[in-house]
Motif scaffolding. Sequence first.
Motif, PDB file in Angstrom:
ATOM      1  N   MET A   1      11.303  13.370  -5.170  1.00 26.36           N
ATOM      2  CA  MET A   1      10.709  13.015  -3.902  1.00 26.36           C
ATOM      3  C   MET A   1      10.602  11.484  -3.816  1.00 26.36           C
ATOM      4  N   LYS A   2      11.223  10.890  -2.827  1.00 28.87           N
ATOM      5  CA  LYS A   2      11.174   9.445  -2.626  1.00 28.87           C
ATOM      6  C   LYS A   2       9.913   9.098  -1.846  1.00 28.87           C
ATOM      7  N   LEU A   3       9.095   8.222  -2.422  1.00 29.50           N
ATOM      8  CA  LEU A   3       7.833   7.827  -1.806  1.00 29.50           C
ATOM      9  C   LEU A   3       7.932   6.460  -1.151  1.00 29.50           C
ATOM     10  N   ASP A  47       3.825   3.717   8.060  1.00 27.25           N
ATOM     11  CA  ASP A  47       3.884   5.074   7.518  1.00 27.25           C
ATOM     12  C   ASP A  47       4.125   4.982   6.015  1.00 27.25           C
ATOM     13  N   ILE A  48       3.106   5.332   5.229  1.00 32.23           N
ATOM     14  CA  ILE A  48       3.238   5.245   3.768  1.00 32.23           C
ATOM     15  C   ILE A  48       2.688   6.496   3.098  1.00 32.23           C
ATOM     16  N   ASP A  49       3.129   6.692   1.850  1.00 31.13           N
ATOM     17  CA  ASP A  49       2.681   7.842   1.060  1.00 31.13           C
ATOM     18  C   ASP A  49       1.624   7.462   0.037  1.00 31.13           C
ATOM     19  N   MET A  50       1.579   6.178  -0.356  1.00 26.83           N
ATOM     20  CA  MET A  50       0.664   5.758  -1.405  1.00 26.83           C
ATOM     21  C   MET A  50       0.445   4.253  -1.373  1.00 26.83           C
ATOM     22  N   VAL A  51      -0.734   3.841  -1.853  1.00 25.74           N
ATOM     23  CA  VAL A  51      -1.054   2.425  -1.993  1.00 25.74           C
ATOM     24  C   VAL A  51      -1.300   2.138  -3.466  1.00 25.74           C
ATOM     25  N   ILE A  52      -0.684   1.064  -3.955  1.00 22.32           N
ATOM     26  CA  ILE A  52      -0.986   0.557  -5.294  1.00 22.32           C
ATOM     27  C   ILE A  52      -1.687  -0.776  -5.072  1.00 22.32           C
ATOM     28  N   THR A  53      -2.925  -0.894  -5.542  1.00 24.71           N
ATOM     29  CA  THR A  53      -3.693  -2.115  -5.314  1.00 24.71           C
ATOM     30  C   THR A  53      -4.300  -2.668  -6.586  1.00 24.71           C
ATOM     31  N   ASP A  54      -4.354  -3.979  -6.631  1.00 23.98           N
ATOM     32  CA  ASP A  54      -5.109  -4.661  -7.669  1.00 23.98           C
ATOM     33  C   ASP A  54      -6.577  -4.595  -7.253  1.00 23.98           C
ATOM     34  N   ILE A  55      -7.491  -4.813  -8.191  1.00 23.83           N
ATOM     35  CA  ILE A  55      -8.905  -4.850  -7.832  1.00 23.83           C
ATOM     36  C   ILE A  55      -9.272  -6.233  -7.306  1.00 23.83           C
ATOM     37  N   MET A  56      -8.854  -7.282  -8.010  1.00 25.65           N
ATOM     38  CA  MET A  56      -9.180  -8.638  -7.576  1.00 25.65           C
ATOM     39  C   MET A  56      -8.099  -9.118  -6.605  1.00 25.65           C
ATOM     40  N   LEU A  57      -8.506  -9.400  -5.368  1.00 27.86           N
ATOM     41  CA  LEU A  57      -7.578  -9.817  -4.318  1.00 27.86           C
ATOM     42  C   LEU A  57      -8.015 -11.148  -3.725  1.00 27.86           C
ATOM     43  N   SER A  58      -7.130 -11.782  -2.981  1.00 27.91           N
ATOM     44  CA  SER A  58      -7.491 -12.983  -2.234  1.00 27.91           C
ATOM     45  C   SER A  58      -8.487 -12.587  -1.145  1.00 27.91           C
ATOM     46  N   GLY A  59      -9.434 -13.455  -0.863  1.00 24.06           N
ATOM     47  CA  GLY A  59     -10.395 -13.172   0.188  1.00 24.06           C
ATOM     48  C   GLY A  59     -11.712 -12.641  -0.347  1.00 24.06           C
ATOM     49  N   LYS A  60     -12.600 -12.256   0.575  1.00 21.93           N
ATOM     50  CA  LYS A  60     -13.952 -11.834   0.209  1.00 21.93           C
ATOM     51  C   LYS A  60     -14.024 -10.400  -0.297  1.00 21.93           C
ATOM     52  N   LYS A  61     -13.162  -9.539   0.219  1.00 21.67           N
ATOM     53  CA  LYS A  61     -13.204  -8.132  -0.178  1.00 21.67           C
ATOM     54  C   LYS A  61     -12.155  -7.861  -1.244  1.00 21.67           C
ATOM     55  N   ASN A 113       3.991   8.640 -14.650  1.00 21.15           N
ATOM     56  CA  ASN A 113       2.975   9.678 -14.848  1.00 21.15           C
ATOM     57  C   ASN A 113       1.992   9.738 -13.682  1.00 21.15           C
ATOM     58  N   ALA A 114       1.604   8.586 -13.158  1.00 18.41           N
ATOM     59  CA  ALA A 114       0.692   8.560 -12.013  1.00 18.41           C
ATOM     60  C   ALA A 114       1.349   9.175 -10.781  1.00 18.41           C
ATOM     61  N   LEU A 115       2.621   8.874 -10.557  1.00 21.16           N
ATOM     62  CA  LEU A 115       3.331   9.421  -9.401  1.00 21.16           C
ATOM     63  C   LEU A 115       3.563  10.920  -9.557  1.00 21.16           C
ATOM     64  N   LEU A 116       3.753  11.378 -10.781  1.00 26.30           N
ATOM     65  CA  LEU A 116       3.891  12.815 -11.016  1.00 26.30           C
ATOM     66  C   LEU A 116       2.604  13.544 -10.679  1.00 26.30           C
ATOM     67  N   SER A 117       1.471  12.911 -10.910  1.00 21.99           N
ATOM     68  CA  SER A 117       0.202  13.553 -10.567  1.00 21.99           C
ATOM     69  C   SER A 117       0.055  13.679  -9.046  1.00 21.99           C
ATOM     70  N   LEU A 118       0.680  12.775  -8.294  1.00 22.68           N
ATOM     71  CA  LEU A 118       0.686  12.910  -6.836  1.00 22.68           C
ATOM     72  C   LEU A 118       1.516  14.106  -6.416  1.00 22.68           C
ATOM     73  N   ALA A 119       2.673  14.268  -7.031  1.00 22.06           N
ATOM     74  CA  ALA A 119       3.556  15.386  -6.704  1.00 22.06           C
ATOM     75  C   ALA A 119       2.893  16.717  -7.043  1.00 22.06           C
TER      76      ALA A 119
END
Length: 121
Positions: A1-3, A47-61, A113-119
Amino acid sequence: MKLKIYIVEDSPIIAASLKQLVTCMGHSVAGISASYEEAILELTHTDIDMVITDIMLSGKKNGIDLAAYIKENLNIPVIYQSSITDKHLVYEAMNTQPLAYLVKPVSKIQLTNALLSLAAA
C-alpha cells in the motif's frame, strides 16, 4: 500500500533524509513543513494518510501540540520522530496516542515497522 506522508521537521537536513527514506520505501511525500502553523495550513488542504513529526519545531507550538490538533480535528495517524528522551515530554507525546515514537536518527527498519502497524490497524 503506497502512503501519502506529510513530514513536519525544522531541520532541512533531517527533513531531506526522512523524505529520501520514505520515497525509497515506495511511499510519497505530500509535503514538508518546519512549524506547527505551516503544517496546520497545509494539512487542512492536503490529502494525506499519515504525518511524521518532530517534537521540537520552529515557532511557539511543538509537535505534541500538532499531534493533539490532528487527533482532534483531522483524524490522521501521527508518528513522532525525535531525539527527546525527557520522560515528561515523552509521556505528554504518548497521551496523543501516536502510531509510533521513533528515536532519531530514524532507520528504515523502525519506519517500516511503524508503517506496518498502520496497515494492521
